[in-house]
Design a protein around this motif. Structure first.
Motif, PDB file in Angstrom:
ATOM      1  N   VAL A   1       6.748   7.865 -11.053  1.00 55.78           N
ATOM      2  CA  VAL A   1       6.307   9.085 -10.184  1.00 55.78           C
ATOM      3  C   VAL A   1       4.842   9.519 -10.465  1.00 55.78           C
ATOM      4  O   VAL A   1       4.118   9.805  -9.458  1.00 55.78           O
TER       5      VAL A   1
ATOM      6  N   ARG B   1      10.682   6.053 -14.855  1.00 56.52           N
ATOM      7  CA  ARG B   1      10.542   6.873 -13.780  1.00 56.52           C
ATOM      8  C   ARG B   1       9.364   7.747 -14.009  1.00 56.52           C
ATOM      9  O   ARG B   1       8.825   8.192 -12.841  1.00 56.52           O
TER      10      ARG B   1
ATOM     11  N   TYR C   1       7.237   6.941  -6.403  1.00 55.19           N
ATOM     12  CA  TYR C   1       8.475   7.332  -6.281  1.00 55.19           C
ATOM     13  C   TYR C   1       8.657   8.940  -6.433  1.00 55.19           C
ATOM     14  O   TYR C   1       7.632   9.423  -7.169  1.00 55.19           O
ATOM     15  N   THR C   2       9.694   9.429  -6.046  1.00 53.75           N
ATOM     16  CA  THR C   2      10.174  10.820  -6.205  1.00 53.75           C
ATOM     17  C   THR C   2      11.767  10.697  -6.550  1.00 53.75           C
ATOM     18  O   THR C   2      12.215  10.039  -5.895  1.00 53.75           O
ATOM     19  N   ASP C   3      12.110  11.771  -7.174  1.00 52.24           N
ATOM     20  CA  ASP C   3      13.556  12.014  -7.290  1.00 52.24           C
ATOM     21  C   ASP C   3      14.080  12.397  -5.996  1.00 52.24           C
ATOM     22  O   ASP C   3      15.301  11.759  -5.923  1.00 52.24           O
ATOM     23  N   LYS C   4      13.395  12.869  -5.114  1.00 51.49           N
ATOM     24  CA  LYS C   4      14.132  13.266  -3.906  1.00 51.49           C
ATOM     25  C   LYS C   4      14.185  12.352  -2.866  1.00 51.49           C
ATOM     26  O   LYS C   4      15.480  11.895  -2.287  1.00 51.49           O
ATOM     27  N   ASP C   5      13.115  11.446  -2.919  1.00 50.59           N
ATOM     28  CA  ASP C   5      12.922  10.526  -1.758  1.00 50.59           C
ATOM     29  C   ASP C   5      13.127   9.068  -2.166  1.00 50.59           C
ATOM     30  O   ASP C   5      13.313   8.093  -1.393  1.00 50.59           O
TER      31      ASP C   5
ATOM     32  N   CYS D   1      18.203  11.463 -13.565  1.00 54.19           N
ATOM     33  CA  CYS D   1      17.023  10.858 -12.607  1.00 54.19           C
ATOM     34  C   CYS D   1      16.338   9.521 -13.213  1.00 54.19           C
ATOM     35  O   CYS D   1      16.017   8.659 -12.665  1.00 54.19           O
TER      36      CYS D   1
ATOM     37  N   SER E   1       2.263   8.973   1.364  1.00 53.56           N
ATOM     38  CA  SER E   1       1.459  10.286   1.188  1.00 53.56           C
ATOM     39  C   SER E   1       0.201  10.250   1.788  1.00 53.56           C
ATOM     40  O   SER E   1      -0.804   9.152   1.634  1.00 53.56           O
TER      41      SER E   1
END
Length: 323
Positions: A208, A204, A213-217, A257, A156
């Motif tokens: 995040v 989680r 961490y992301t749920d998508k990536d 997730c 990021s």
């Protein structure tokens, strides 16, 4: 001498391996870089090269440490399955064929360039090492290219590494948000990890919130490398190591997730976070979680008594070993 002996082992093995593979119905198998043909070739090469069969479980998980036996094993497998040749090198055309249409001409050229750069650093007569590092480079690049939510290399732009204390603060906030029972948080500070929905969602939430961490990536490997700053390990090596672990611990699409973050991200990154907190032990021990008489204002979380813990021995004994 060692090289000659390894080569003779491989030569003896290849005839038998090729015979055993000749009648295999290739069209019904997964691609040769990870399917049944690959596993069969690997098992045969281990047998005929005289490698300790106890190492098979390690190799089945695609864990290939850079020792001599492993390097020559990869060469044996590569020659057997036609993705390596001592003269021609790694067959990028086969990689394109096996992963088509995902791998196109542009990526094939990129892959070939990266393998060439790696091989230029090696002894041109050491075919075991050349096969091993070509294969290793290929696996790293292909996983990065076709990863399915297990990793991402792109950091990021706004990511800033956090201090150990800031991460602990986030863990405490997340514990409150997921309604983690106080007794569970106390257990976490002792290194006791309970596989339950609250703890899974705590992991989680913290992953995040920290921007790792992301749920998508999935795991953001470049951010993780900047955050953890593993001593003596560059981003490429870190990404290869973690990428293989994340792939081995891939969760089914039906997993929620929290389960995915806990059983994949947490499983792979826990040892690195342990080391990160150990390197920052002095500031960590100033956090209110480890104070007997200085709870942070407004915090309802119970405080753990330091005298019952061995913070940095054994299982690390603290929440720092659980993150």
């Amino acid at each position: 001498m060692e090289r000659d002996r390894s080569s003779s082992y491989v030569a003896a093995a290849l005839l038998l391996v090729c015979i055993s593979l000749a009648s295999a119905p290739r069209g019904t198998e997964a691609n040769i870089f990870g399917g049944k043909l690959y596993q069969k070739a690997q098992q045969d090469c281990i047998l005929f090269m005289g490698i300790n069969p106890l190492r098979l479980d390690q190799y089945k998980k695609f864990v290939y440490p850079p020792d001599r036996d492993t390097m020559c094993l990869i060469r044996c497998i590569g020659i057997s399955l036609d993705f390596w040749d001592d003269i021609l090198g790694f067959d990028v055309d086969l990689a394109e064929q096996e992963f088509s249409p995902l791998v196109d001409a542009t990526f094939k050229k990129y892959l070939a360039g990266n393998i060439t750069l790696k091989l230029e650093l090696l002894d041109p007569l050491d075919n075991c090492a050349r096969a091993y590092y070509a294969f290793r480079t290929f696996r790293a690049q292909i996983r990065q290219f076709i990863g399915t939510g297990t990793t991402t290399m792109a950091p990021s732009v706004n990511f800033q590494p956090l201090t150990a204390v800031q991460i602990l603060d986030i863990i405490v906030d997340c514990a409150r948000e997921v309604n983690l029972p106080p007794s569970f948080l106390t257990s976490l500070t002792k290194g006791i990890i309970t596989d339950c929905p609250e703890v899974q969602c705590l992991i989680r939430c913290a992953a995040v919130r920290t921007g790792l961490y992301t749920d998508k990536d999935g795991a953001l490997l470049a951010n993780l490398h900047r955050q953890l700053d593993p001593p003596g390990e560059d981003l490429a090596s870190f990404s290869l190591r973690q990428g293989m672990c994340l792939q081995r611990n891939q969760q089914p699409p039906t997993a929620d997730c929290c389960t995915r973050a806990f059983k994949q991200f947490f499983t792979c990154l826990r040892p690195d976070f342990e080391q990160f907190f150990i390197r920052n032990r002095e500031t960590v021990m100033q956090h209110f979680l480890y104070k007997t008489d200085q709870p942070a204002e407004g915090q309802a979380t119970p405080v753990v008594q330091n005298n019952v813990l061995d913070p940095f021995g054994g299982n690390m004994g603290m929440i720092l070993s659980s993150y």
